[in-house]
Design a protein around this motif. Structure first.
Motif, PDB file in Angstrom:
ATOM      1  N   GLY A   7      42.095  -8.110   8.779  1.00 15.00           N
ATOM      2  CA  GLY A   7      42.134  -7.286   7.574  1.00 15.00           C
ATOM      3  C   GLY A   7      43.536  -7.198   7.002  1.00 15.00           C
ATOM      4  O   GLY A   7      43.749  -7.333   5.796  1.00 15.00           O
ATOM      5  N   PHE A  11      44.810  -8.782   3.495  1.00 16.56           N
ATOM      6  CA  PHE A  11      45.497  -7.909   2.538  1.00 16.56           C
ATOM      7  C   PHE A  11      46.855  -8.498   2.137  1.00 16.56           C
ATOM      8  O   PHE A  11      47.205  -8.539   0.957  1.00 16.56           O
ATOM      9  N   CYS A  12      47.605  -8.962   3.137  1.00 17.34           N
ATOM     10  CA  CYS A  12      48.921  -9.559   2.849  1.00 17.34           C
ATOM     11  C   CYS A  12      48.780 -10.824   2.007  1.00 17.34           C
ATOM     12  O   CYS A  12      49.568 -11.057   1.090  1.00 17.34           O
ATOM     13  N   CYS A  14      46.379 -11.523  -0.130  1.00 20.32           N
ATOM     14  CA  CYS A  14      46.034 -11.102  -1.503  1.00 20.32           C
ATOM     15  C   CYS A  14      47.256 -10.556  -2.240  1.00 20.32           C
ATOM     16  O   CYS A  14      47.456 -10.830  -3.425  1.00 20.32           O
ATOM     17  N   ALA A  15      48.078  -9.796  -1.530  1.00 26.02           N
ATOM     18  CA  ALA A  15      49.282  -9.230  -2.148  1.00 26.02           C
ATOM     19  C   ALA A  15      50.236 -10.349  -2.559  1.00 26.02           C
ATOM     20  O   ALA A  15      50.792 -10.330  -3.660  1.00 26.02           O
TER      21      ALA A  15
END
Length: 137
Positions: A7, A11-12, A14-15
């Motif tokens: 997860g 998230f990283c 996508c960032a």
């Protein structure tokens, strides 16, 4: 534990992708603006070179004219030319008659006659009115 790591990893990822896309768009915007500014600068340089070739100068008044043009106020440039022995005032394009005058070319000093025959550059309305006040009868 692996779920949390996956997860955080997603998230990283996508960032980083989002920041990359935003950065790319910002760079494209700045490049477009730079091209526009370069084009405007080249046009202004060309205008100044043409004006200097026609007897104008590169005085501070032209610099002021440039500032007013950038602020959205149209730059007022005029040219004095001779027509049928009289001085005529033309707009920036050198073809549009702004104002005919009754000033005889022959009544002016020889050097000024030569400048007017070549198309005397006046950088502002103030310079135009000053000329007209000085040489009108």
């Amino acid at each position: 534990m692996r779920r949390i790591l996956y997860g955080v990893g997603i998230f990283c990822l996508c960032a980083v992708l989002t920041l990359g896309i935003c950065g790319y768009q910002r760079i494209q915007t700045l490049e477009a603006r730079l091209k526009t500014l370069e084009k405007n600068l080249n046009n202004r340089e060309q205008e100044l070179l043409e004006a200097m070739a026609l007897g104008g100068t590169s005085s501070g008044k032209e610099e002021n004219g440039q500032d007013t043009k950038e602020k959205g106020v149209p730059m007022e440039i005029y040219y004095l030319r001779e027509l049928n022995g009289r001085v005529m005032v033309y707009r920036e394009d050198k073809n549009t008659l702004f104002e005919p005058t009754q000033i005889l070319l022959s009544s002016l000093p020889k050097e000024l006659q030569k400048e007017i025959a070549e198309g005397k550059y006046l950088p502002s309305k103030e310079a135009l009115y000053s000329f007209l006040e000085n040489y009108s009868s």
